[in-house]
Design a protein around this motif. Structure first.
Motif, short mmCIF file in Angstrom:
data_model
loop_
_atom_site.label_atom_id
_atom_site.label_comp_id
_atom_site.label_asym_id
_atom_site.label_seq_id
_atom_site.Cartn_x
_atom_site.Cartn_y
_atom_site.Cartn_z
N LYS A 114 37.08 -18.21 -63.01
CA LYS A 114 37.28 -19.64 -63.23
C LYS A 114 38.77 -19.97 -63.24
CE LYS A 114 33.35 -21.44 -65.75
NZ LYS A 114 32.82 -21.50 -67.11
N VAL A 115 39.55 -19.17 -63.97
CA VAL A 115 40.99 -19.37 -64.06
C VAL A 115 41.62 -19.26 -62.68
CG1 VAL A 115 43.15 -18.39 -64.93
CG2 VAL A 115 41.18 -18.58 -66.45
N TYR A 116 41.19 -18.24 -61.95
CA TYR A 116 41.75 -18.02 -60.63
C TYR A 116 41.42 -19.18 -59.69
CZ TYR A 116 42.46 -16.25 -55.98
OH TYR A 116 42.87 -16.13 -54.69
N LEU A 117 40.18 -19.62 -59.71
CA LEU A 117 39.75 -20.70 -58.81
C LEU A 117 40.47 -22.00 -59.13
CD1 LEU A 117 35.93 -20.05 -58.45
CD2 LEU A 117 37.71 -19.68 -56.75
N SER A 118 40.66 -22.31 -60.42
CA SER A 118 41.36 -23.55 -60.78
C SER A 118 42.81 -23.48 -60.34
CB SER A 118 41.26 -23.80 -62.28
OG SER A 118 41.98 -22.83 -63.00
N LYS A 119 43.42 -22.29 -60.45
CA LYS A 119 44.80 -22.13 -59.98
C LYS A 119 44.88 -22.29 -58.48
CE LYS A 119 47.00 -19.29 -63.49
NZ LYS A 119 47.38 -17.94 -63.86
N ALA A 120 43.92 -21.69 -57.78
CA ALA A 120 43.90 -21.74 -56.31
C ALA A 120 43.74 -23.17 -55.84
CB ALA A 120 42.79 -20.86 -55.78
N ASN A 121 42.92 -23.95 -56.55
CA ASN A 121 42.72 -25.35 -56.19
C ASN A 121 44.00 -26.15 -56.37
OD1 ASN A 121 40.09 -25.19 -55.42
ND2 ASN A 121 39.25 -25.65 -57.43
#
Ligand code: ZN
Ligand code: ZN
Length: 126
Positions: A114-121
């Protein structure tokens, strides 16, 4: 658009640090951006450094964030399978502990993802 310093000369580009329009005399062409000559050169350079470093950190992160959960799940499975192989019951200490490892590994994985995906977005929106 005219140069911020020379109102009669049209601007060729904008400084990456302050966003002002600048002409050929006022601009410095750095490797990855334009800057006010003798004014914002250092700032644009350090700005570029931060961007390139964080981009590198994002590129490296998928491997790192999935390493620990994968290790936890792996350890948990080893605990459980060894305990069961030795004829221990499902409620014995090693099996419960191994199941706990797997549980926290999966939980950790979901959180990190989740953390990674929000950062990637965030990065792609910039
Ligand atoms: Zn500037
Ligand atoms: Zn100028």
């Amino acid at each position: 658009m005219k140069c911020f310093n020379h109102s009669s000369i049209s601007a060729l580009g904008t400084c990456k640090a302050c966003g002002k329009g600048l002409c050929n005399y006022c601009l410095t062409d750095l490797e990855h951006g334009l800057a006010c000559k003798d004014k914002h050169e250092e700032r644009v350079k350090s700005l570029e450094l931060i961007i390139s470093q964080s981009a590198k950190a994002y590129a490296d992160s998928p491997k790192n964030i999935f390493l620990l959960p994968a290790f936890l799940v792996f350890m948990g499975l080893i605990f459980v399978s060894f305990a069961l192989f030795e004829g221990k019951s499902f409620v014995s200490f090693p099996v419960v502990m191994g199941a706990g490892f797997v549980f926290f590994g999966v939980l950790f994985f979901i959180r990190m993802r989740k953390v990674y995906l929000s950062k990637a977005n965030k990065v792609s929106h910039d």
